[in-house]
Design a protein around this motif. Structure first.
Motif, PDB file in Angstrom:
ATOM      1  N   GLN A 283      -6.992  -1.502  -9.551  1.00 48.06           N
ATOM      2  CA  GLN A 283      -7.495  -0.128  -9.585  1.00 48.06           C
ATOM      3  C   GLN A 283      -6.385   0.882  -9.284  1.00 48.06           C
ATOM      4  O   GLN A 283      -6.324   1.953  -9.900  1.00 48.06           O
ATOM      5  CB  GLN A 283      -8.632   0.023  -8.577  1.00 48.06           C
ATOM      6  CG  GLN A 283      -9.314   1.385  -8.620  1.00 48.06           C
ATOM      7  CD  GLN A 283     -10.465   1.477  -7.647  1.00 48.06           C
ATOM      8  OE1 GLN A 283     -10.705   0.556  -6.869  1.00 48.06           O
ATOM      9  NE2 GLN A 283     -11.186   2.578  -7.681  1.00 48.06           N
ATOM     10  N   GLN A 284      -5.496   0.546  -8.351  1.00 49.80           N
ATOM     11  CA  GLN A 284      -4.394   1.450  -8.023  1.00 49.80           C
ATOM     12  C   GLN A 284      -3.373   1.565  -9.158  1.00 49.80           C
ATOM     13  O   GLN A 284      -2.785   2.621  -9.384  1.00 49.80           O
ATOM     14  CB  GLN A 284      -3.691   0.987  -6.750  1.00 49.80           C
ATOM     15  CG  GLN A 284      -4.463   1.286  -5.473  1.00 49.80           C
ATOM     16  CD  GLN A 284      -3.679   0.860  -4.248  1.00 49.80           C
ATOM     17  OE1 GLN A 284      -3.424  -0.324  -4.025  1.00 49.80           O
ATOM     18  NE2 GLN A 284      -3.298   1.818  -3.438  1.00 49.80           N
TER      19      GLN A 284
ATOM     20  N   ASP B 109      -8.521  -4.243  -5.955  1.00 51.17           N
ATOM     21  CA  ASP B 109      -7.955  -3.005  -5.397  1.00 51.17           C
ATOM     22  C   ASP B 109      -6.593  -2.696  -5.997  1.00 51.17           C
ATOM     23  O   ASP B 109      -6.289  -1.542  -6.343  1.00 51.17           O
ATOM     24  CB  ASP B 109      -7.846  -3.131  -3.875  1.00 51.17           C
ATOM     25  CG  ASP B 109      -9.201  -3.104  -3.190  1.00 51.17           C
ATOM     26  OD1 ASP B 109     -10.167  -2.654  -3.834  1.00 51.17           O
ATOM     27  OD2 ASP B 109      -9.292  -3.562  -2.033  1.00 51.17           O
TER      28      ASP B 109
ATOM     29  N   GLN C 193       0.804  -1.216   0.000  1.00 49.61           N
ATOM     30  CA  GLN C 193       0.000   0.000   0.000  1.00 49.61           C
ATOM     31  C   GLN C 193       0.847   1.282   0.000  1.00 49.61           C
ATOM     32  O   GLN C 193       0.673   2.140  -0.871  1.00 49.61           O
ATOM     33  CB  GLN C 193      -0.951  -0.011   1.200  1.00 49.61           C
ATOM     34  CG  GLN C 193      -2.044   1.033   1.158  1.00 49.61           C
ATOM     35  CD  GLN C 193      -3.014   0.798   0.020  1.00 49.61           C
ATOM     36  OE1 GLN C 193      -3.252  -0.324  -0.394  1.00 49.61           O
ATOM     37  NE2 GLN C 193      -3.564   1.870  -0.516  1.00 49.61           N
TER      38      GLN C 193
ATOM     39  N   SER D  23     -11.634  -9.043  -4.049  1.00 47.81           N
ATOM     40  CA  SER D  23     -11.565  -7.629  -3.649  1.00 47.81           C
ATOM     41  C   SER D  23     -10.129  -7.140  -3.571  1.00 47.81           C
ATOM     42  O   SER D  23      -9.819  -6.022  -4.014  1.00 47.81           O
ATOM     43  CB  SER D  23     -12.272  -7.442  -2.303  1.00 47.81           C
ATOM     44  OG  SER D  23     -11.627  -8.209  -1.295  1.00 47.81           O
ATOM     45  N   SER D  24      -9.223  -7.969  -3.021  1.00 43.18           N
ATOM     46  CA  SER D  24      -7.819  -7.557  -2.902  1.00 43.18           C
ATOM     47  C   SER D  24      -7.174  -7.374  -4.271  1.00 43.18           C
ATOM     48  O   SER D  24      -6.468  -6.390  -4.519  1.00 43.18           O
ATOM     49  CB  SER D  24      -7.036  -8.582  -2.088  1.00 43.18           C
ATOM     50  OG  SER D  24      -7.596  -8.749  -0.798  1.00 43.18           O
TER      51      SER D  24
END
Length: 654
Positions: free
Chosen positions: A317-318, A314, A283, A310-311
């Protein structure tokens, strides 16, 4: 006379001494102010600035100079500049404890870094510099100038001197790895380190890999050590990103398993805790934009192998956007980009393609980046966006792409998709990669569709449905998943409707001779001249293709030159084989070539590389092409002048 004189004197006195007349009216309204109404306060006096007395300051300066023998204020500009320089030097000496030493090292560095200096003289200067720095290397390694001197010394010094520098820097490597200037010295030390020193340095990094990867400067050292290390050392650095246990206990990382799934099963780790730890590591790295390093790309690929929906979504998307452009130059980074294109939404795909704006040419010339463009051309259904953002940039550098080993790949993918002749097994495997958690649902739907097709084929009377099912299964294995539009329609919109095919044919006509003799350009020329797979260029561009065939035949029909400088296209290794393939696979071109270049001249071209072209007329599957050359080739074959490959007899007319 007396009255006139008295009146004149009185009027003069009034103007001189009175500011108002008898009635209290203003005689000069601009200068006179009314008296204050406050009886305690009188009229304010105007402010008068003090007179400057330069003669006094001059006398004081002369007096101080006479008394103390030094100048208080410099007289000229040069004196002021020299005084400012002396003041700056004094401040630097107070701020930098080794300022004088740095000045001496800088003068030595200017001599030792010259190219035309003798090797012995340079070694003396290096030894002198190291002697002056001995005992102070960790302190001055962070200096902008001294770190450069140290790098030059490490590059040219002897092995014993280099070992001495290593021993002095040994306890401070982790601190120096995060310094803006010392990081270059650390990289130079790693480049010149022995196997034992490199292994020891990597052991120093244990427990600090994740924290250094979050540092803009420290991440460069981790990547450099990862690139220089062997397979075991790479695995050691990589496993620290998987879980907290692998960071704390050094013995756990000494195993042969490389895949994260195998490490989890071997050590009995909890998958959820591993995901949480890796998410906490990735992150801040992604937020800071530190995505250039291959060790991170490898860790992200392992993360996708175990991540839930979901992980994984994410992370995609980043990464969707300009960040992905900086990752496509490595093997794992290009695969991550392809996974983001394949599993991303329409909005995320749009961000990825727009983030590549201005870099399409550079990406196309890269070995790994070109495969990302191939994936975009094979998957993205928004052909208007792809034509505007990708195809338009490719058209501006079309000739360079055709002649480049990597740049031709996007063009070949549109002309002949997923051809094993142009793409290696590793390239085709990367196009078919997917994230398990994001494709389970799609796989289930595909399997259910296949089951329905099998059941319907069992109910049918004839066996046509069975063959269709087999074709569907084979297409699923060989095609790239992700797009919903018909592949042929997507290719037609990107290649023909966008104007790329017409520009490509024009480029081939202008540079036909150069492309035929090129090792890489000949493949594109062949695919264009044959009309592409499934005849995608027919019948829209038949007139252009006929012009290309005429151009090639005209170049080949030129007389054979006697000089050794110019090589005829029939005698060139690459062009002769390309023309042979065109004769075998394109009957239209074969007939034009026979009439313009070979009719009545087969005996002259029956030897060397050109004999392959002549023999191709007898090997063609088209009866018309065989009939053209039968009468002239049969006597050459019977006389032993022309030898067919593998003793193939001349085909009979059907």
């Amino acid at each position: 006379m007396t009255a006139k004189g008295e009146g004149s004197n009185e009027s003069k006195k009034r103007k001189r001494f009175s500011s108002t007349d008898v009635k209290g009216e203003k005689s000069n309204p601009k200068k006179v102010k009314l008296p204050s109404k406050d009886p305690n306060k009188g009229p304010k006096k105007p402010f008068k600035p003090a007179k400057q007395q330069p003669h006094k300051a001059k006398s004081q300066f002369v007096k101080s100079e006479a008394n103390y023998g030094e100048k208080a204020v410099p007289k000229t500009t040069r004196e002021r500049r020299l005084q400012a320089k002396e003041l700056a030097e004094a401040r630097k000496k107070k701020r930098k404890p080794h300022y004088t030493l740095e000045q001496e090292l800088a003068s030595l560095w200017e001599k030792m870094r010259q190219r035309n200096i003798a090797k012995q003289d340079r070694s003396k200067l290096v030894s002198e510099a190291l002697r002056k720095m001995k005992g102070k290397i960790p302190e001055i390694a962070s200096s902008h100038v001294s770190s450069r001197v140290l790098q030059t010394c490490v590059k040219y010094c002897s092995q014993d001197e280099r070992n001495g520098v290593y021993e002095e820097l040994r306890p401070h490597f982790l601190i120096l790895a995060c310094n803006t200037y010392a990081v270059h010295l650390v990289k130079k030390m790693l480049d010149t380190a022995s196997k034992e020193q490199l292994g020891e340095f990597i052991s120093f990094l244990h427990g600090h890999v994740a924290s250094l990867l979050r540092h803009m400067v420290g991440s460069v050292v981790i990547e450099h050590a990862y690139q220089l290390g062997n397979a075991t050392q790479k695995r050691t650095l990589l496993m620290e990103l998987y879980s907290t246990e692998l960071q704390l206990f050094k013995d756990l990382v000494s195993m042969k398993e490389t895949r994260l799934v195998d490490v989890i099963s071997r050590l009995g780790l909890q998958k959820a805790s591993v995901l949480r730890h890796m998410s906490s590591v990735f992150q801040p790295i992604l937020e800071k934009g530190i995505v250039d390093h291959s060790i991170l790309h490898k860790a992200l690929m392992e993360y996708f192998s175990i991540a839930d929906q979901s992980s994984a979504a994410d992370i995609i998307q980043q990464l969707s956007g300009p960040l992905l452009v900086r990752m496509v130059d490595s093997r794992e980074g290009s695969r991550i980009a392809m996974l983001c294109v394949k599993h991303g939404s329409a909005k995320e795909r749009k961000k990825i393609i727009k983030g590549m704006k201005g870099y399409i040419g550079k990406i196309a010339h890269d070995q790994r980046g070109s495969m990302v463009l191939v994936c975009i051309l094979s998957i993205v259904d928004d052909t208007k966006l792809v034509a505007k953002a990708v195809i338009r940039e490719l058209q501006t550098i079309l000739k360079d792409l055709v002649l480049d080993k990597n740049g031709r790949r996007p063009l070949l993918q549109l002309l002949h998709p997923n051809c094993p002749r142009y793409f290696s097994p590793d390239d085709l495997a990367s196009l078919n990669l997917s994230i398990p958690s994001l494709c389970n649902k799609g796989d289930a739907e595909e399997n259910s569709d296949l089951d329905k097709q099998k059941k319907s084929s069992e109910v049918g009377e004839d066996g046509e449905d069975n063959s269709d099912t087999e074709n569907v299964e084979s297409e699923n294995l060989n095609s790239v998943e992700g797009g919903k539009k018909d592949p042929f329609l997507r290719r037609q919109e990107l290649l023909v409707n966008s104007g790329l095919a017409e520009s490509l044919i024009d480029t081939c006509i202008e540079s036909a001779g150069e492309l035929l003799a090129s090792n890489f350009g000949k493949e594109v020329l062949y695919e264009v001249a044959t009309g592409g797979a499934d005849g995608i260029l027919h019948p829209t561009l038949d007139a252009k293709l006929d012009a290309l065939h005429e151009t090639i035949a005209t170049l080949v029909a030129q007389p054979k030159s006697e000089g050794p400088e110019e090589e005829h296209l029939f005698e060139n290794f690459h062009s002769s084989r390309t023309i042979r393939r065109l004769v075998l696979d394109c009957p239209t071109f074969a007939s034009i070539l026979w009439k313009k270049a070979l009719k009545g001249k087969c005996k002259m071209w029956a030897q060397g590389h050109s004999s392959r072209v002549v023999c191709a007329f007898s090997e063609s599957s088209d009866s018309t092409v065989r009939d053209l050359a039968r009468e002239e080739l049969q006597p050459l074959i019977d006389g032993g002048i022309l030898k067919l490959p593998e003793n193939k007899p001349l085909g009979k007319a059907v």
